[in-house]
Write a protein that holds these residues in place. Structure first.
Motif, PDB file in Angstrom:
ATOM      1  N   ARG A   1     -46.297 -23.059  -2.106  1.00  0.00           N
ATOM      2  CA  ARG A   1     -47.034 -23.830  -1.096  1.00  0.00           C
ATOM      3  C   ARG A   1     -46.335 -23.748   0.258  1.00  0.00           C
ATOM      4  N   THR A   2     -44.998 -23.821   0.233  1.00  0.00           N
ATOM      5  CA  THR A   2     -44.240 -23.724   1.480  1.00  0.00           C
ATOM      6  C   THR A   2     -44.451 -22.372   2.147  1.00  0.00           C
ATOM      7  N   LYS A   3     -44.409 -21.312   1.346  1.00  0.00           N
ATOM      8  CA  LYS A   3     -44.569 -19.979   1.913  1.00  0.00           C
ATOM      9  C   LYS A   3     -46.000 -19.769   2.412  1.00  0.00           C
ATOM     10  N   ALA A   4     -46.980 -20.320   1.677  1.00  0.00           N
ATOM     11  CA  ALA A   4     -48.377 -20.169   2.101  1.00  0.00           C
ATOM     12  C   ALA A   4     -48.640 -20.877   3.423  1.00  0.00           C
ATOM     13  N   ALA A   5     -47.885 -21.939   3.689  1.00  0.00           N
ATOM     14  CA  ALA A   5     -48.078 -22.706   4.919  1.00  0.00           C
ATOM     15  C   ALA A   5     -47.355 -22.100   6.111  1.00  0.00           C
TER      16      ALA A   5
ATOM     17  N   VAL B   1     -36.538 -20.594   5.868  1.00  0.00           N
ATOM     18  CA  VAL B   1     -36.614 -21.212   4.547  1.00  0.00           C
ATOM     19  C   VAL B   1     -35.934 -20.286   3.546  1.00  0.00           C
ATOM     20  N   ASP B   2     -35.073 -20.853   2.714  1.00  0.00           N
ATOM     21  CA  ASP B   2     -34.314 -20.067   1.730  1.00  0.00           C
ATOM     22  C   ASP B   2     -35.123 -19.952   0.442  1.00  0.00           C
ATOM     23  N   TYR B   3     -35.713 -18.786   0.215  1.00  0.00           N
ATOM     24  CA  TYR B   3     -36.488 -18.547  -1.007  1.00  0.00           C
ATOM     25  C   TYR B   3     -35.657 -17.865  -2.087  1.00  0.00           C
ATOM     26  N   GLY B   4     -34.356 -17.823  -1.911  1.00  0.00           N
ATOM     27  CA  GLY B   4     -33.508 -17.176  -2.895  1.00  0.00           C
ATOM     28  C   GLY B   4     -33.558 -15.660  -2.765  1.00  0.00           C
ATOM     29  N   TYR B   5     -33.162 -14.991  -3.820  1.00  0.00           N
ATOM     30  CA  TYR B   5     -33.091 -13.532  -3.796  1.00  0.00           C
ATOM     31  C   TYR B   5     -34.417 -12.873  -4.150  1.00  0.00           C
ATOM     32  N   PHE B   6     -35.404 -13.656  -4.583  1.00  0.00           N
ATOM     33  CA  PHE B   6     -36.674 -13.088  -5.036  1.00  0.00           C
ATOM     34  C   PHE B   6     -37.844 -13.783  -4.334  1.00  0.00           C
ATOM     35  N   GLY B   7     -38.178 -14.983  -4.748  1.00  0.00           N
ATOM     36  CA  GLY B   7     -39.153 -15.776  -4.019  1.00  0.00           C
ATOM     37  C   GLY B   7     -40.591 -15.580  -4.445  1.00  0.00           C
ATOM     38  N   PRO B   8     -41.488 -16.424  -3.917  1.00  0.00           N
ATOM     39  CA  PRO B   8     -42.911 -16.349  -4.243  1.00  0.00           C
ATOM     40  C   PRO B   8     -43.476 -14.961  -3.910  1.00  0.00           C
ATOM     41  N   GLY B   9     -44.315 -14.470  -4.778  1.00  0.00           N
ATOM     42  CA  GLY B   9     -44.913 -13.157  -4.569  1.00  0.00           C
ATOM     43  C   GLY B   9     -44.132 -12.023  -5.190  1.00  0.00           C
ATOM     44  N   SER B  10     -42.905 -12.283  -5.622  1.00  0.00           N
ATOM     45  CA  SER B  10     -42.103 -11.222  -6.243  1.00  0.00           C
ATOM     46  C   SER B  10     -42.557 -10.997  -7.676  1.00  0.00           C
ATOM     47  N   LEU B  11     -42.407  -9.779  -8.152  1.00  0.00           N
ATOM     48  CA  LEU B  11     -42.710  -9.493  -9.550  1.00  0.00           C
ATOM     49  C   LEU B  11     -41.665 -10.112 -10.467  1.00  0.00           C
ATOM     50  N   ALA B  12     -40.462 -10.325  -9.953  1.00  0.00           N
ATOM     51  CA  ALA B  12     -39.439 -11.003 -10.750  1.00  0.00           C
ATOM     52  C   ALA B  12     -39.921 -12.388 -11.150  1.00  0.00           C
ATOM     53  N   TRP B  13     -40.481 -13.145 -10.202  1.00  0.00           N
ATOM     54  CA  TRP B  13     -41.027 -14.464 -10.528  1.00  0.00           C
ATOM     55  C   TRP B  13     -42.189 -14.322 -11.494  1.00  0.00           C
ATOM     56  N   GLN B  14     -43.058 -13.371 -11.245  1.00  0.00           N
ATOM     57  CA  GLN B  14     -44.253 -13.219 -12.071  1.00  0.00           C
ATOM     58  C   GLN B  14     -43.898 -12.887 -13.514  1.00  0.00           C
TER      59      GLN B  14
END
Length: 377
Positions: free
Chosen positions: A367-371, A45-58
């Motif tokens: 949700r995708t990453k959690a699954a 799955v392509d989460y980009g350069y950062f993705g869920p859980g990154s501080l960049a997203w936060q």
């Protein structure tokens, strides 16, 4: 457990490609995908350069950061000779030719006088247009960065009012200037997030030293996408401090007089917006300024206040502003939909819609990453 990947629908693609603030990320004939909607060539799955859980997203994703980041970013950037010169000579908010080009590209009438709507639009663009680099899949992020880099390529000349020597030339698309813009925008987002954005049911607070270093390590990818060689990008809080120390001489002789003169030639940026016909937008602009200015003064570093000639004895008062503004903005952080409606009220439906789409994409990717199944050794 199988990974449930969220794919974008045709309706979502139309909405994204038609949104004014997301258009710079739209490549002709290529779907616009957020993180978690596509797969990499190896099937992940392509989460980009950062993705869920990154501080960049936060740090950079909340609506409150998007709505307010232009203030502290401007304070960090416009005390620099080169960046201020770019704004003087090329930003649509100051340069008349650039302004008319921007309005034509947006498909909106070019008025003889500036309107509050243009001021509001310029403010929210800082927080919204680069966001697909953070939240997009890797092709979308790479294309957005390439597009933004190309947009800045024509922005080169000589610092206004300078002798015109080699040190007086600036190039907005050079690695040097892109690095400065990268550090200051990322720093502005971090200071804003730590200063006035509540999280985990608690008042705003600083990250731990380890979290700060992690944030800067993650953001190296952002600078690389904008054409900056990895080896010169600060990747820790100390490296950022060393970077600022190394360019301290470039904060001297900021041509504020030239800036004020140019603004006056353009009939006065803010004074020209006060017209009865634009009263609703004028009130929105005044409300925005009433929040952005004190928040900016509260979150910018003390050395920047000194460069702005703000007396040292006012530091405690500005620092104390973080608590009331953190409380004021808390509902917008706790209820993202409320933040999006607030953005729509102030900046218009396009801004509110862009923030909503970005939030929905982040939630779907999470949700995708959690699954996803947990790897075992």
């Amino acid at each position: 457990m199988a990974v449930t990947q969220t794919a974008s629908t045709d309706e979502q693609q139309r909405e994204r490609s038609g949104n004014y603030y997301l258009k710079p990320s739209v490549q002709k004939g290529v779907p616009f995908h957020f993180a978690g909607e596509t797969r990499t060539p190896d099937g992940a799955v392509d989460y980009g350069y950062f993705g869920p859980g990154s501080l960049a997203w936060q740090v950079l994703s909340p609506a409150t950061v998007a709505m307010l980041i232009d203030g502290p970013a401007a304070a960090l950037e416009l005390i620099h000779r080169g960046l201020l010169s770019v704004v003087l000579e090329h930003d649509p908010i100051n340069d008349e030719d650039a302004r008319r080009k921007r309005r034509r590209l947006a498909g909106t009438p070019v008025e003889a006088r500036r309107s509050p709507r243009e001021v509001l639009d310029r403010h929210i663009r800082t927080g919204l247009v680069p966001t697909p680099i953070i939240v997009g899949d890797t092709p979308t992020a790479a294309f957005t960065a390439k597009r933004l880099h190309a947009y800045h390529k024509p922005m080169k000349s000589v610092v206004p009012g300078s002798p015109g020597g080699p040190e007086d030339h600036y190039d907005a698309a050079s690695a040097k200037m892109m690095l400065f813009a990268h550090v200051t925008i990322c720093h502005a987002g971090l200071r804003l997030y730590e200063g006035v954005v509540a999280r985990d049911g608690r008042l705003p607070r600083r990250f731990s030293p380890g979290q700060r270093d992690q944030y800067w390590r993650e953001m190296v990818a952002f600078a690389e996408l904008m054409g900056v060689p990895r080896e010169i990008v600060p990747d820790s809080a100390q490296a950022v401090a060393d970077y600022y120390a190394g360019i301290a001489h470039e904060y001297r002789d900021v041509p504020l007089r030239a800036f004020l003169s140019r603004t006056a030639q353009n009939r006065g940026l803010y004074l020209s917006t006060f017209r009865l016909a634009n009263l609703p937008d004028t009130l929105r602009m005044l409300a925005l300024v009433g929040v952005v200015m004190p928040v900016t003064l509260a979150v910018i570093p003390r050395p920047v206040r000194r460069i702005l000639n703000i007396p040292r004895f006012l530091d405690p008062a500005f620092n104390a502003l973080k608590v009331p503004f953190g409380l004021l903005l808390w509902p917008l952080q706790k209820n993202p939909a409320l933040g999006e409606r607030t953005a729509q009220l102030i900046f218009g439906s396009e801004a509110g819609g862009a923030l909503r789409m970005l939030r929905e994409a982040r939630e779907a990717a999470a949700r995708t990453k959690a699954a996803a199944p947990v790897a075992t050794v």
